[in-house]
Enzyme design. Structure first.
Site, PDB file in Angstrom:
ATOM      1  N   ASN A   7      52.870  56.429  43.215  1.00 38.66           N
ATOM      2  CA  ASN A   7      52.598  55.022  43.520  1.00 38.66           C
ATOM      3  C   ASN A   7      53.758  54.241  42.920  1.00 38.66           C
ATOM      4  OD1 ASN A   7      51.692  52.407  43.644  1.00 38.66           O
ATOM      5  ND2 ASN A   7      49.774  52.775  42.548  1.00 38.66           N
ATOM      6  N   LYS A  14      53.942  55.410  39.111  1.00 35.79           N
ATOM      7  CA  LYS A  14      52.815  56.208  38.606  1.00 35.79           C
ATOM      8  C   LYS A  14      52.789  57.523  39.355  1.00 35.79           C
ATOM      9  CE  LYS A  14      49.783  52.315  37.645  1.00 35.79           C
ATOM     10  NZ  LYS A  14      48.855  51.463  38.338  1.00 35.79           N
ATOM     11  N   ARG A  94      51.168  56.204  47.896  1.00 35.23           N
ATOM     12  CA  ARG A  94      50.332  55.022  48.114  1.00 35.23           C
ATOM     13  C   ARG A  94      51.210  53.948  48.740  1.00 35.23           C
ATOM     14  NH1 ARG A  94      48.980  50.040  44.332  1.00 35.23           N
ATOM     15  NH2 ARG A  94      47.430  49.095  45.673  1.00 35.23           N
ATOM     16  N   HIS A 183      42.587  47.867  48.412  1.00 38.99           N
ATOM     17  CA  HIS A 183      41.788  48.813  47.605  1.00 38.99           C
ATOM     18  C   HIS A 183      41.040  49.801  48.504  1.00 38.99           C
ATOM     19  CE1 HIS A 183      41.275  45.517  44.285  1.00 38.99           C
ATOM     20  NE2 HIS A 183      42.323  46.279  43.994  1.00 38.99           N
ATOM     21  N   LEU A 212      36.026  46.450  40.812  1.00 37.74           N
ATOM     22  CA  LEU A 212      36.251  45.359  39.861  1.00 37.74           C
ATOM     23  C   LEU A 212      37.235  45.813  38.788  1.00 37.74           C
ATOM     24  CD1 LEU A 212      32.486  44.328  39.406  1.00 37.74           C
ATOM     25  CD2 LEU A 212      34.104  43.482  41.117  1.00 37.74           C
ATOM     26  N   ASN A 214      41.621  44.702  37.548  1.00 37.50           N
ATOM     27  CA  ASN A 214      42.411  43.474  37.448  1.00 37.50           C
ATOM     28  C   ASN A 214      42.333  42.727  38.767  1.00 37.50           C
ATOM     29  OD1 ASN A 214      43.453  43.329  34.799  1.00 37.50           O
ATOM     30  ND2 ASN A 214      44.700  45.121  35.274  1.00 37.50           N
ATOM     31  N   ARG A 244      44.214  36.249  39.732  1.00 40.47           N
ATOM     32  CA  ARG A 244      44.247  35.653  41.079  1.00 40.47           C
ATOM     33  C   ARG A 244      43.045  34.741  41.263  1.00 40.47           C
ATOM     34  NH1 ARG A 244      44.780  41.315  43.478  1.00 40.47           N
ATOM     35  NH2 ARG A 244      46.950  41.855  43.062  1.00 40.47           N
ATOM     36  N   ASP A 285      42.174  40.013  30.260  1.00 38.36           N
ATOM     37  CA  ASP A 285      41.578  41.315  29.962  1.00 38.36           C
ATOM     38  C   ASP A 285      40.110  41.081  29.598  1.00 38.36           C
ATOM     39  OD1 ASP A 285      40.648  43.647  28.378  1.00 38.36           O
ATOM     40  OD2 ASP A 285      42.686  44.348  28.802  1.00 38.36           O
ATOM     41  N   GLU A 387      41.692  57.034  43.027  1.00 36.28           N
ATOM     42  CA  GLU A 387      42.504  56.760  44.217  1.00 36.28           C
ATOM     43  C   GLU A 387      43.531  57.858  44.452  1.00 36.28           C
ATOM     44  OE1 GLU A 387      42.691  52.891  42.292  1.00 36.28           O
ATOM     45  OE2 GLU A 387      43.061  52.040  44.271  1.00 36.28           O
TER      46      GLU A 387
HETATM   47  P1  ADP Z   1      43.800  47.814  37.833  1.00 36.25           P
HETATM   48  O1  ADP Z   1      43.352  46.857  38.894  1.00 36.25           O
HETATM   49  O2  ADP Z   1      45.041  47.376  37.133  1.00 36.25           O
HETATM   50  O3  ADP Z   1      43.783  49.272  38.249  1.00 36.25           O
HETATM   51  P2  ADP Z   1      41.618  48.598  36.119  1.00 36.25           P
HETATM   52  O4  ADP Z   1      40.738  49.205  37.137  1.00 36.25           O
HETATM   53  O5  ADP Z   1      42.254  49.481  35.114  1.00 36.25           O
HETATM   54  O6  ADP Z   1      42.687  47.624  36.736  1.00 36.25           O
HETATM   55  O7  ADP Z   1      40.727  47.511  35.323  1.00 36.25           O
HETATM   56  C1  ADP Z   1      41.273  46.678  34.350  1.00 36.25           C
HETATM   57  C2  ADP Z   1      40.157  45.770  33.829  1.00 36.25           C
HETATM   58  O8  ADP Z   1      39.090  46.591  33.318  1.00 36.25           O
HETATM   59  C3  ADP Z   1      40.607  44.868  32.691  1.00 36.25           C
HETATM   60  O9  ADP Z   1      40.067  43.572  32.856  1.00 36.25           O
HETATM   61  C4  ADP Z   1      39.968  45.525  31.484  1.00 36.25           C
HETATM   62  O10 ADP Z   1      39.673  44.607  30.479  1.00 36.25           O
HETATM   63  C5  ADP Z   1      38.686  46.065  32.077  1.00 36.25           C
HETATM   64  N1  ADP Z   1      38.098  47.088  31.225  1.00 36.25           N
HETATM   65  C6  ADP Z   1      38.572  48.299  30.910  1.00 36.25           C
HETATM   66  N2  ADP Z   1      37.756  48.918  30.023  1.00 36.25           N
HETATM   67  C7  ADP Z   1      36.746  48.053  29.770  1.00 36.25           C
HETATM   68  C8  ADP Z   1      35.588  48.089  28.943  1.00 36.25           C
HETATM   69  N3  ADP Z   1      35.288  49.142  28.202  1.00 36.25           N
HETATM   70  N4  ADP Z   1      34.756  47.013  28.957  1.00 36.25           N
HETATM   71  C9  ADP Z   1      35.050  45.939  29.721  1.00 36.25           C
HETATM   72  N5  ADP Z   1      36.124  45.836  30.508  1.00 36.25           N
HETATM   73  C10 ADP Z   1      36.954  46.882  30.550  1.00 36.25           C
END
Ligand code: ADP
Length: 402
Positions: A7, A14, A94, A183, A212, A214, A244, A285, A387
């Site tokens: 990716n 990645k 990807r 996605h 759900l 980022n 966003r 985050d 993915e």
């Molecule tokens: P991306 O879209 O970059 O692949 P991810 O699927 O890794 O994103 O999700 C990132 C989000 O998941 C961030 O907002 C992070 O804070 C949240 N997250 C990861 N672990 C936890 C957790 N244990 N509790 C709450 N939120 C979490």
């Protein structure tokens, strides 16, 4: 059969190597901050005792050098899992935007590359880097098949009533302005998983899948196929996300252009990078936002409420679209880990037949699990997305067809 999934982004690469005899990830990692001063590589070594991350700091000037570093890592006697790159059978890529022409995963040739390039306008932040990754892989793994799997593929089954905007039809004909959705690889993976776990054929299952992370998107799945999704022509649309905005009144754009100093570039940046959770409380985050909310930060609490409310509204809309729903599936970083968001989202949905068991919801597991109560008509699942594995599987399918 061994498939390397890559990716490629504008400043990252990645990778994950799969042994498809057993769908097993052999290794993976990320080359980060490519082209910047402080680049580095995190490489995962899986062993019987678990996994360990090796990190090296190294200046990496471009994706080509990054890919060479990846090859060194995976073939190294200490960190590697294969002796030589000839053991890799194919590379799965990807690619974000397939447009209307590239509806399914496909073996890459010059014509496919041209079509990906033609779609650059629709995904200027992603497709050009994805294409760079393809060209680098073609050089580094000569003669090996490269397969493209598009984020938009799964959503290509949407009917026109769902994918068209209420704009002059010529804009669709001339510029292909429509909803594409993103996605898709993640939504498709969890649909297959849900079908397997529920013991129900994919073509008989109705789901609402919630990715759900980022970025956030929801998908209405009828008989295993996407009939609607929340992201749009770009990933900016739909529910509020980490940075966003999600859907806003489109007239706000013109209003801000006319009444502030912002130009369209600044506006786009603001809506993509400075909005959503970050725009409301300054943090994106979810873990940090919870920590702040617990300390009494009102903006953080508001951000949590807005985020959950957007998802809840999307669920309501998809109940109306689908009629009957067998299960809701939570996935990605927040969906998989955040029981507070899950319970807020599902709160007060009992008239839709959704009831979450608060105890089950608090469970944390690296395997899929159910969080609904016994009286819930609709199942509620937490399923870990993968993915890369989905891309590897589709690459194998494409090779089988050829
Ligand atoms: P991306 O879209 O970059 O692949 P991810 O699927 O890794 O994103 O999700 C990132 C989000 O998941 C961030 O907002 C992070 O804070 C949240 N997250 C990861 N672990 C936890 C957790 N244990 N509790 C709450 N939120 C979490």
């Amino acid at each position: 059969m061994k498939i390397l999934v890559i990716n490629t982004g504008s400043s990252s690469l990645k990778y994950k190597l799969f042994d498809m005899n057993g769908n097993r990830a052999m290794t993976g990692g990320i080359v980060e901050r490519i082209g910047e001063k402080e680049s580095g590589i995190s490489h995962m070594v899986f062993s019987k005792d678990g996994k360990e991350t090796v990190y090296i700091k190294k200046k990496i000037v471009d994706q080509n050098q990054g890919m060479h570093e990846v090859v060194s890592f995976i073939t190294d006697v200490k960190t590697g899992v294969i002796d030589a790159i000839k053991e890799i059978d194919a590379i799965g890529h990807r690619v974000v935007q397939g447009g209307e022409k590239l509806k399914t995963a496909i073996l890459i040739n010059d014509e496919v590359k041209k079509t990906i390039r033609d779609n650059n306008k629709l995904a200027p932040l992603h497709n050009p880097s994805n294409l760079t990754g393809i060209e680098v892989a073609e050089r580094i793994f000569p003669g090996k098949p490269n397969i493209a799997v598009f984020d938009t593929n799964f959503h290509q089954t949407m009917p026109d009533k769902a994918f068209l905007y209420g704009l002059p039809y010529e804009l669709y004909e001339k510029y292909k302005i429509r909803k594409y959705g993103f996605h898709g690889t993640s939504h498709k993976y969890v649909v297959k998983e849900a079908s397997r776990l529920m013991g129900k054929a994919t073509d008989r299952i109705n789901l609402i899948t919630l990715h759900l992370g980022n970025g956030c998107s929801a998908c209405a799945v009828k008989k295993g196929e996407c009939v609607d999704t929340s992201m749009g022509m770009t990933p900016l649309a739909g529910m509020m996300m980490g940075t966003r905005s999600g859907d806003i009144d489109p007239a706000i754009v013109g209003y801000l252009l006319e009444n502030t100093d912002m130009d369209i570039r600044q506006l786009n940046r603001m809506m993509n990078k400075e909005s959503g959770l970050k725009g409301i409380c300054g943090l994106n985050d979810m873990r940090d936002i919870h920590a702040q909310a617990q300390k009494g930060n009102e903006k953080a609490t508001l951000a949590l409420e807005m985020f959950s409310y957007h998802i809840k509204k999307q669920i309501g809309a998809y109940f109306a679209v689908l009629g009957t729903v067998d299960a809701i599936v939570f996935t990605a970083g927040i969906g998989e880990n955040d029981h507070i968001i899950r319970s807020k989202v599902c709160d007060n949905l009992s008239s839709f037949g959704v009831e979450v068991d608060l105890k089950k919801n608090k469970v944390s597991s690296s395997n899929p699990y159910l969080i609904h109560s016994e009286s819930s008509r609709v199942q509620v699942w937490v399923i870990q997305t993968d993915e890369e594995l989905q891309i590897a599987r589709e690459a194998v399918q494409v090779l089988g067809k050829d």
